[in-house]
Design a protein around this motif. Structure first.
Motif, PDB file in Angstrom:
ATOM      1  N   GLY A 243       0.803  -1.205   0.000  1.00  0.00           N
ATOM      2  CA  GLY A 243       0.000   0.000   0.000  1.00  0.00           C
ATOM      3  C   GLY A 243       0.845   1.268   0.000  1.00  0.00           C
ATOM      4  N   PRO A 244       0.198   2.441  -0.107  1.00  0.00           N
ATOM      5  CA  PRO A 244      -1.227   2.587  -0.417  1.00  0.00           C
ATOM      6  C   PRO A 244      -1.512   2.241  -1.875  1.00  0.00           C
ATOM      7  CG  PRO A 244      -0.168   4.738  -0.378  1.00  0.00           C
ATOM      8  CD  PRO A 244       0.870   3.748   0.054  1.00  0.00           C
ATOM      9  N   ARG A 245      -2.649   1.639  -2.105  1.00  0.00           N
ATOM     10  CA  ARG A 245      -2.952   1.143  -3.444  1.00  0.00           C
ATOM     11  C   ARG A 245      -3.249   2.252  -4.444  1.00  0.00           C
ATOM     12  NH1 ARG A 245      -6.242  -4.548  -2.330  1.00  0.00           N
ATOM     13  NH2 ARG A 245      -4.623  -5.457  -1.006  1.00  0.00           N
ATOM     14  N   LEU A 246      -3.510   3.451  -3.948  1.00  0.00           N
ATOM     15  CA  LEU A 246      -3.739   4.564  -4.874  1.00  0.00           C
ATOM     16  C   LEU A 246      -2.458   5.021  -5.550  1.00  0.00           C
ATOM     17  CD1 LEU A 246      -6.275   6.786  -2.879  1.00  0.00           C
ATOM     18  CD2 LEU A 246      -6.729   5.359  -4.885  1.00  0.00           C
ATOM     19  N   THR A 247      -1.319   4.501  -5.102  1.00  0.00           N
ATOM     20  CA  THR A 247      -0.048   4.917  -5.680  1.00  0.00           C
ATOM     21  C   THR A 247      -0.024   4.688  -7.176  1.00  0.00           C
ATOM     22  OG1 THR A 247       1.154   4.479  -3.626  1.00  0.00           O
ATOM     23  CG2 THR A 247       2.448   4.543  -5.644  1.00  0.00           C
ATOM     24  N   ASP A 248      -0.532   3.542  -7.622  1.00  0.00           N
ATOM     25  CA  ASP A 248      -0.515   3.239  -9.055  1.00  0.00           C
ATOM     26  C   ASP A 248      -1.300   4.267  -9.857  1.00  0.00           C
ATOM     27  OD1 ASP A 248       1.149   1.117  -8.939  1.00  0.00           O
ATOM     28  OD2 ASP A 248      -0.312  -0.387  -9.550  1.00  0.00           O
ATOM     29  N   LEU A 249      -2.434   4.710  -9.314  1.00  0.00           N
ATOM     30  CA  LEU A 249      -3.226   5.707 -10.022  1.00  0.00           C
ATOM     31  C   LEU A 249      -2.475   7.030 -10.103  1.00  0.00           C
ATOM     32  CD1 LEU A 249      -6.800   5.009  -8.567  1.00  0.00           C
ATOM     33  CD2 LEU A 249      -5.845   4.308 -10.775  1.00  0.00           C
ATOM     34  N   LYS A 250      -1.764   7.371  -9.046  1.00  0.00           N
ATOM     35  CA  LYS A 250      -0.979   8.611  -9.060  1.00  0.00           C
ATOM     36  C   LYS A 250       0.151   8.520 -10.079  1.00  0.00           C
ATOM     37  CE  LYS A 250      -1.930   9.802  -4.229  1.00  0.00           C
ATOM     38  NZ  LYS A 250      -1.342  10.003  -2.875  1.00  0.00           N
TER      39      LYS A 250
END
Length: 318
Positions: A243-250
């Motif tokens: 995590g955090p899993r939003l890293t890929d979207l960023k």
């Protein structure tokens, strides 16, 4: 005697910096100059350095420009034959640590830099102690010594990397220019790993982003599509696990910036040098030893063992 300039980038860690400076000044090999580059601290760092360490040069940047900018600033504003980098929360464990690092570079003209063995307060030791020096694909920012002339031949860090990943890119360029980077397992640097300013989510974002920038900038054209995809998938897997899993979207949102920065600095190394770097990345990666279970220690010793007959380095590709 070879001269050494020490550069310490700092940001809001005045108590930790006090310890780091005190330990550095106690080294048996005298440092010709120490430059503290303050990246905009607001905790009284300036008063502490000026009052307690009058022999230390202190420069406060007008705004927070990032760790890598601060290190570049330190390099171009010092003059020593060798440039030592320690963090504001790291120091040599033994008084002759710097002297032994200098002695290695003095006797190995083909070596651009040495990676010290890093020990952290959470039980991580990067290299097994007692192992002979061996080639590595990168050093760690909190404890390494560089030959100024070698760094000058390949250039400064990419300032757009901002806070991390610069070591891998520089070592790849140094290898492309025919130099070695060598680990010194018995030269110990203790990293206190202050929690001030540490943001794991931000660190993972920059790890992912900067790995991709490095591939665009340095990977030979024939290997680039596969290596770019491999870097993305590998970092995505780490993000999913930790995590955090939003890293890929960023990172996905930053893709245009990643490509722009990589193309701006594109100067690929030779395929031979790149494959050599890959080989070291796979066989000389740090491993947890010391407080780790015995099986982990054994695996680390195997992975970190010296390479008595390494493949030849690729020439010039920069």
């Amino acid at each position: 005697m070879a001269s050494v300039s020490a550069v310490i980038a700092t940001y809001n860690r005045a108590p930790e910096l006090r310890t780091a400076l005190s330990r550095l000044l106690a080294q048996s090999h005298a440092v010709a100059e120490i430059l503290v580059v303050d990246d905009g601290s607001t905790d009284g760092t300036d008063a502490m350095v000026r009052t307690e360490f009058p022999s230390v040069r202190y420069v406060r940047l007008p705004h927070n420009a990032g760790l890598i900018y601060a290190r570049n600033f330190g390099f171009v504003n010092t003059t020593g034959d060798y440039v030592l980098s320690v963090d504001d929360d790291s120091w040599f464990e033994e008084p002759d640590g710097l002297a032994r690092a200098v002695a290695y570079l003095e006797s190995h003209a083909d070596t651009a830099g040495v990676a010290c063995n890093i020990e952290t307060r959470d039980g991580l030791v990067y290299f097994p102690r007692g192992v002979a020096p061996f080639d590595v694909p990168w050093y760690v920012g909190c404890g390494h010594l560089l030959r100024r002339s070698a760094v000058a031949s390949v250039g400064l860090y990419m300032p757009e990397l901002y806070r991390q990943g610069e070591e891998k890119d520089r070592c790849l360029r140094l290898m492309g220019a025919g130099f070695r980077v060598v680990a010194l397992p018995d030269v110990m640097v203790y990293h206190d790993k202050s929690e001030k300013g540490r943001k794991p989510g931000l660190e993972r974002f920059y790890n992912h982003r900067n790995d991709l920038i490095r591939e665009v900038a340095r990977c030979p054209a024939g290997l680039l599509p596969w290596r770019f995809a491999r870097a993305w998938i590998g970092n995505s897997w780490k993000n999913l696990r930790h995590g955090p899993r939003l890293t890929d979207l960023k990172v996905l949102a930053a893709l245009p910036e990643i490509v722009r920065i990589g193309r701006k600095h594109r100067a690929p190394v030779s395929a031979e040098a790149y494959r050599r770097w890959q080989h070291l990345a796979a066989t000389a990666a740090p491993g947890r030893v010391g407080n780790a279970p015995e099986s982990s220690v054994e695996r680390s010793v195997v992975a970190l063992g010296p390479h008595p007959n390494p493949p030849p380095l690729g020439g010039g590709g920069n």
